[in-house]
Design a protein around this motif. Sequence first.
Motif, PDB file in Angstrom:
ATOM      1  N   UNK A  91      81.931  32.947  56.552  1.00 28.89           N
ATOM      2  CA  UNK A  91      82.760  31.981  55.829  1.00 28.89           C
ATOM      3  C   UNK A  91      82.895  30.685  56.624  1.00 28.89           C
ATOM      4  N   UNK A  92      83.066  30.796  57.944  1.00 33.22           N
ATOM      5  CA  UNK A  92      83.159  29.610  58.797  1.00 33.22           C
ATOM      6  C   UNK A  92      81.868  28.801  58.732  1.00 33.22           C
ATOM      7  N   UNK A  93      80.743  29.482  58.811  1.00 28.85           N
ATOM      8  CA  UNK A  93      79.453  28.803  58.786  1.00 28.85           C
ATOM      9  C   UNK A  93      79.187  28.154  57.426  1.00 28.85           C
ATOM     10  N   UNK A  94      79.520  28.847  56.346  1.00 23.75           N
ATOM     11  CA  UNK A  94      79.336  28.263  55.015  1.00 23.75           C
ATOM     12  C   UNK A  94      80.218  27.031  54.838  1.00 23.75           C
ATOM     13  N   UNK A  95      81.435  27.100  55.312  1.00 26.17           N
ATOM     14  CA  UNK A  95      82.334  25.956  55.230  1.00 26.17           C
ATOM     15  C   UNK A  95      81.773  24.785  56.022  1.00 26.17           C
ATOM     16  N   UNK A  96      81.221  25.071  57.199  1.00 29.83           N
ATOM     17  CA  UNK A  96      80.639  24.007  58.019  1.00 29.83           C
ATOM     18  C   UNK A  96      79.409  23.397  57.341  1.00 29.83           C
ATOM     19  N   UNK A  97      78.589  24.224  56.707  1.00 28.36           N
ATOM     20  CA  UNK A  97      77.419  23.707  55.987  1.00 28.36           C
ATOM     21  C   UNK A  97      77.870  22.777  54.866  1.00 28.36           C
ATOM     22  N   UNK A  98      78.909  23.164  54.153  1.00 31.61           N
ATOM     23  CA  UNK A  98      79.416  22.307  53.080  1.00 31.61           C
ATOM     24  C   UNK A  98      79.919  20.981  53.635  1.00 31.61           C
ATOM     25  N   UNK A  99      80.650  21.036  54.745  1.00 30.21           N
ATOM     26  CA  UNK A  99      81.146  19.803  55.356  1.00 30.21           C
ATOM     27  C   UNK A  99      79.993  18.912  55.809  1.00 30.21           C
ATOM     28  N   UNK A 100      78.987  19.523  56.419  1.00 35.41           N
ATOM     29  CA  UNK A 100      77.823  18.756  56.877  1.00 35.41           C
ATOM     30  C   UNK A 100      77.093  18.111  55.698  1.00 35.41           C
ATOM     31  N   UNK A 101      76.944  18.850  54.607  1.00 37.39           N
ATOM     32  CA  UNK A 101      76.263  18.306  53.434  1.00 37.39           C
ATOM     33  C   UNK A 101      77.061  17.151  52.835  1.00 37.39           C
ATOM     34  N   UNK A 102      78.379  17.297  52.785  1.00 34.57           N
ATOM     35  CA  UNK A 102      79.209  16.199  52.278  1.00 34.57           C
ATOM     36  C   UNK A 102      79.078  14.969  53.172  1.00 34.57           C
ATOM     37  N   UNK A 103      79.050  15.191  54.470  1.00 30.82           N
ATOM     38  CA  UNK A 103      78.884  14.080  55.414  1.00 30.82           C
ATOM     39  C   UNK A 103      77.537  13.403  55.207  1.00 30.82           C
ATOM     40  N   UNK A 104      76.505  14.191  54.988  1.00 35.67           N
ATOM     41  CA  UNK A 104      75.172  13.636  54.737  1.00 35.67           C
ATOM     42  C   UNK A 104      75.162  12.778  53.473  1.00 35.67           C
ATOM     43  N   UNK A 105      75.832  13.258  52.440  1.00 30.01           N
ATOM     44  CA  UNK A 105      75.903  12.496  51.190  1.00 30.01           C
ATOM     45  C   UNK A 105      76.625  11.175  51.419  1.00 30.01           C
ATOM     46  N   UNK A 106      77.732  11.221  52.138  1.00 26.62           N
ATOM     47  CA  UNK A 106      78.494   9.993  52.410  1.00 26.62           C
ATOM     48  C   UNK A 106      77.659   8.993  53.207  1.00 26.62           C
ATOM     49  N   UNK A 107      76.914   9.488  54.175  1.00 29.07           N
ATOM     50  CA  UNK A 107      76.116   8.613  55.032  1.00 29.07           C
ATOM     51  C   UNK A 107      74.848   8.103  54.361  1.00 29.07           C
TER      52      UNK A 107
END
Length: 103
Positions: A12-28
């Motif tokens: 769950x921690x890793x999936x949450x981190x992947x989602x955060x990273x993907x959102x950051x990628x979209x923003x950038x």
Amino acid sequence: MNSADQHKANLMRELTQVLKDAEELIKNSEQQAGDGFQSAKDKLEATLKNAKQEIHRIEEVVVQKTKDAAHATDAYVHDNPWKTAGIAAGVGLLVGLLIARNK
């Protein structure tokens, strides 16, 4: 916490981190141009939204099942106190024998 619970928590921690990273990628990546990129970005955003919803649903199911198991265990212990005490004593004896054997 047992091994399975640790693995679930890590997942769950890793999936949450992947989602955060993907959102950051979209923003950038807002500077990128082109219809193809925008279409891919929209698909990724939709997938991320669905993944977040699914993670929340899974968390709710796990919490509910844990509560149900705790209530069932509590009811069993109250309905069968002597059986529970006997089982606990047997497990304690077994653990004690295993510990004594390894020393």
